[in-house]
Design a protein around this motif. Structure first.
Motif, PDB file in Angstrom:
ATOM      1  N   VAL A 223      35.794  44.394  50.940  1.00  0.00           N
ATOM      2  CA  VAL A 223      36.578  43.319  50.135  1.00  0.00           C
ATOM      3  C   VAL A 223      36.469  43.764  48.815  1.00  0.00           C
ATOM      4  N   SER A 224      37.701  43.478  48.257  1.00  0.00           N
ATOM      5  CA  SER A 224      37.775  43.647  46.768  1.00  0.00           C
ATOM      6  C   SER A 224      38.468  42.461  46.171  1.00  0.00           C
ATOM      7  N   ILE A 225      38.196  41.965  44.880  1.00  0.00           N
ATOM      8  CA  ILE A 225      38.795  40.983  44.384  1.00  0.00           C
ATOM      9  C   ILE A 225      39.002  41.457  42.775  1.00  0.00           C
ATOM     10  N   VAL A 226      40.012  40.809  42.275  1.00  0.00           N
ATOM     11  CA  VAL A 226      40.493  41.215  40.806  1.00  0.00           C
ATOM     12  C   VAL A 226      40.870  39.796  40.303  1.00  0.00           C
ATOM     13  N   TYR A 227      40.514  39.638  39.046  1.00  0.00           N
ATOM     14  CA  TYR A 227      40.838  38.615  38.238  1.00  0.00           C
ATOM     15  C   TYR A 227      40.970  38.847  36.812  1.00  0.00           C
TER      16      TYR A 227
ATOM     17  N   GLU B  70      47.726  32.760  38.785  1.00  0.00           N
ATOM     18  CA  GLU B  70      46.351  32.671  38.525  1.00  0.00           C
ATOM     19  C   GLU B  70      45.739  33.941  38.079  1.00  0.00           C
ATOM     20  N   GLY B  71      46.508  35.126  38.204  1.00  0.00           N
ATOM     21  CA  GLY B  71      46.024  36.236  37.826  1.00  0.00           C
ATOM     22  C   GLY B  71      44.841  36.778  38.643  1.00  0.00           C
ATOM     23  N   LEU B  72      44.960  36.478  39.902  1.00  0.00           N
ATOM     24  CA  LEU B  72      44.002  36.823  41.117  1.00  0.00           C
ATOM     25  C   LEU B  72      44.595  37.420  42.291  1.00  0.00           C
ATOM     26  N   GLY B  73      43.758  38.568  42.766  1.00  0.00           N
ATOM     27  CA  GLY B  73      44.063  39.274  43.725  1.00  0.00           C
ATOM     28  C   GLY B  73      43.037  39.370  44.679  1.00  0.00           C
ATOM     29  N   ILE B  74      43.169  39.499  45.939  1.00  0.00           N
ATOM     30  CA  ILE B  74      42.228  39.677  47.061  1.00  0.00           C
ATOM     31  C   ILE B  74      42.709  40.567  48.134  1.00  0.00           C
ATOM     32  N   PHE B  75      41.824  41.476  48.474  1.00  0.00           N
ATOM     33  CA  PHE B  75      42.102  42.515  49.522  1.00  0.00           C
ATOM     34  C   PHE B  75      40.931  42.616  50.563  1.00  0.00           C
ATOM     35  N   MET B  76      41.461  42.642  51.692  1.00  0.00           N
ATOM     36  CA  MET B  76      40.301  42.867  52.672  1.00  0.00           C
ATOM     37  C   MET B  76      40.759  43.840  53.812  1.00  0.00           C
ATOM     38  N   SER B  77      39.691  44.413  54.611  1.00  0.00           N
ATOM     39  CA  SER B  77      40.132  45.453  55.586  1.00  0.00           C
ATOM     40  C   SER B  77      39.044  45.548  56.662  1.00  0.00           C
ATOM     41  N   TYR B  78      38.942  45.560  57.757  1.00  0.00           N
ATOM     42  CA  TYR B  78      38.136  45.623  58.699  1.00  0.00           C
ATOM     43  C   TYR B  78      38.546  46.163  60.018  1.00  0.00           C
TER      44      TYR B  78
END
Length: 636
Positions: free
Chosen positions: A54-58, A342-350
């Motif tokens: 997971v990575s989250i940017v804000y 919101e200036g928000l980004g979320i990435f997930m991988s599995y």
């Protein structure tokens, strides 16, 4: 002095209100990390996922990145969000669309020109359609049919280079360009080839030079297989089967449409660049106006529906605008979500899970930080529900094939069953769950359910019914998916019930004849002296044996692999000996014709009793039904 003091107090009050407003909209970063980590850990354990990231940017910063589980179980190598390479599937398409928009900025491509101007082969015209343009490719509206069994392979030699793939795998055009949303992997592959033609360099080289290097995405590549320097960072995919993790092989797929491998940190840089209008540190991959154009809606079937931006799928989650893209291979599932406001980004991988896992994690996050206000449902009135019965029926995805055996997949994938009741409500069953809808305007229905629904491309909150210009009923949802109402003879209910009854008749007939033959032998009765009747029965037995062999081969080839969760013939080489089955359909057609001739003869000769003749006629009808069924679904 009093006026000045009052003015100062007013300014302080305004500033105070603005500060409070900013604070109310801001999310405590520590809370995000803790909440998201808990959501991921819960779902990873629940779904037996062997590795995830997971990575989250804000607000322009990476505020959270974490790996879960092992990149390699045997070597006990932990997942590292900075370096572990996951296969991100269709999120790869964002690189293709970014490259296209870069070349548009440079004047080398035009979004509204015929794509035939940019390629060295021709896409045939479709009667009643305008030419396909890049705008159509970016919004999944070129009108191509889709082949789901020709996407993945485990053998490098089975995947041709891009310039061969776009020629050899050119699909039929089944919809006029710009009219129907139907997700297209080929359309993205074609756009990648156009990037090659316009830039004068191989697709992978272009992406490396113009995106990866600029964003310092040092652990990202489209190479298949991975080059030696990146092999040690490759995440091994597993699936939990029968109590243990089974390892899977590297998957090969059309490069521009889904071949990218990347780390969570690299994807965080990409998200920051998009959220900062194309800028990352001192580098720029796109102009601000281009990013805004990519974020704006470019196509939708109805104003109430989320549609397509350029490359991004539109979504509304808890009343918040979200731009996202999912990616799925046979083994990996990934998701990228951007909340620009919101200036928000979320990435997930599995690996080893399904798309419901990241849907549930993201929805859980939205419920925590952007909870929905209580929804009040409008009552159903007589003015809106007068003719909703016409919407009832079975709907099949428009992302399908009409000319290959893949057509049959539409009977088992993505079906929506629609029913109505006397109170004016509509019930749509999709992916095993039924949702109740009420009509808010003619043909437009809202879901009474407020939580997540199992839809891969949207929230399934609103569905819209409209007739196309040919009078066919269409069902439209959020995102790049539309559905068409199937005629009764193409519905799954009719097809599978008729198929089951026909097979029972066939098997029952063979067993009864075998039983009768054994009884005659035991009783030492004389053989039937009517040679025509005997020949008719032998022919029917031969047909039955051939049919059972054909059904057996279909069952074997169509068996779902427990690890890859697709039929083996969809991703692996078909054994050479299986070529013998290619001749069976032609024999079955010949036998069916012969059965028809013998049916006419035995009625004219009055062979057997009436019941026997009726039984033989039903048997022949079953044979003819099989021929029609298999031809209709392109199974031979």
């Amino acid at each position: 002095m009093g006026k000045f003091r009052g003015f100062c107090l007013l300014i302080v009050f305004i500033l105070f209100m603005n500060v409070n407003s900013i604070s109310a909209n801001a999310i405590p970063q520590g809370d995000i990390v803790e909440t998201f980590n808990e959501l991921v850990e819960e779902k990873v354990a629940e779904a037996n996922i062997p590795n995830a990231v997971v990575s989250i940017v804000y607000d322009g910063e990476i505020i959270f990145e974490k790996g879960y589980g092992y990149a390699d179980i045997n070597s006990e190598i932990l997942v590292d969000p900075n370096t572990s390479l996951f296969r991100i599937g269709s999120i790869s398409k964002l690189m293709t669309w970014t490259a296209v928009m870069q070349l548009v900025e440079q004047g080398k491509l035009d979004l509204d020109s015929d794509v035939n101007e940019y390629i060295d082969f021709d896409i045939p015209p479709l009667t009643g359609s305008t030419p396909i343009t890049l705008r159509h490719l970016l919004t999944h509206t070129p009108g191509f049919e889709d082949y789901s069994t020709e996407i993945f392979t485990l053998e490098k030699d089975n995947l041709p280079p891009l310039h061969e793939y776009v020629r050899e795998s050119l699909p039929e055009r089944i919809f006029p360009a710009g009219e129907v949303l139907a997700y297209s992997n080929y359309g993205t592959a074609l756009a990648g080839y156009i990037v090659e033609q316009a830039s004068g360099m191989p697709y992978t080289t272009y992406i490396e030079e113009n995106i990866f290097k600029k964003l310092a995405m040092n652990y990202s590549t489209f190479e298949q297989p991975l080059r030696e320097s990146l092999l040690e960072y490759s995440v091994t995919p597993y699936r939990f089967v029968d109590g243990s993790f089974s390892e899977a092989a590297f998957e090969f797929m059309p490069v521009p449409a889904g071949a990218m491998s990347s780390s969570a940190s690299d994807m965080a840089r990409l998200m920051i660049a998009y959220l900062q209008n194309g800028h990352f540190d001192d580098e720029k991959i796109l102009e601000e106006k281009t990013v805004q154009e990519m974020f704006n809606q470019q196509f939708t079937h109805h104003p109430t529906l989320d549609g397509m931006a350029f490359g991004f799928i539109e979504g509304t989650f808890n009343d918040k605008k979200v731009l996202f893209h999912h990616g799925g291979t046979m083994m990996f599932n990934s998701a990228l979500y951007l909340l620009p406001e919101e200036g928000l980004g979320i990435f997930m991988s599995y690996s080893g899970g399904n798309h419901f896992v990241h849907n549930e994690i993201f929805q859980g996050f939205m419920d925590q930080y952007y909870p929905m206000e209580e929804v009040v449902f409008a009552p159903v009135t007589k003015g809106t529900n007068g003719s909703i019965e016409k919407f009832a029926g079975e709907y099949h995805q428009n992302r399908k094939s009409l000319t290959t055996a893949d057509k049959f997949i539409s009977l088992v994938t993505g079906i929506i069953q629609v029913e109505t009741d006397k109170d004016g409500y509509l019930y749509a069953t999709h992916a095993g769950e039924t949702n109740q809808f009420y009509e808010i305007e003619p043909g437009v229905f809202k879901n009474k359910r407020t939580e997540r629904t199992p839809d891969a491309y949207g929230n399934f909150k609103t569905i819209v019914f409209e007739e196309d210009k040919h009078g066919n009923m269409m069902l439209m949802t959020d995102g790049p998916m539309t559905y068409a109402k199937a005629p009764w003879y193409a519905s799954s209910g009719f097809t599978f019930v008729a198929l089951a009854l026909s097979i029972l008749l066939l098997i029952g007939t063979l067993l009864s004849w075998i039983f009768i033959a054994l009884v005659r032998m035991l009783l030492k009765k004389q053989k039937d002296k009517d040679k025509i009747a005997s020949s008719a029965k032998l022919l029917a037995i031969g047909y039955g044996v051939l049919s059972l062999i054909l059904f057996g081969s279909i069952a074997i080839n169509g068996e779902i692999d427990p690890v890859y969760q697709m039929p083996k013939d969809a991703f692996s080489e078909i054994p050479e000996w299986s070529i013998i089955f290619d001749f069976i359909p032609y024999l079955i057609i010949a036998f069916s014709i012969a059965l028809t001739v013998f049916t006419i003869i035995i009625w004219k000769r009055r062979s057997w009793r009436v019941f026997g003749r009726i039984h033989y006629s039903l048997y022949t009808s079953t044979a003819l039904f099989f021929v029609w069924l298999f031809r209709y679904w392109n199974l031979f």
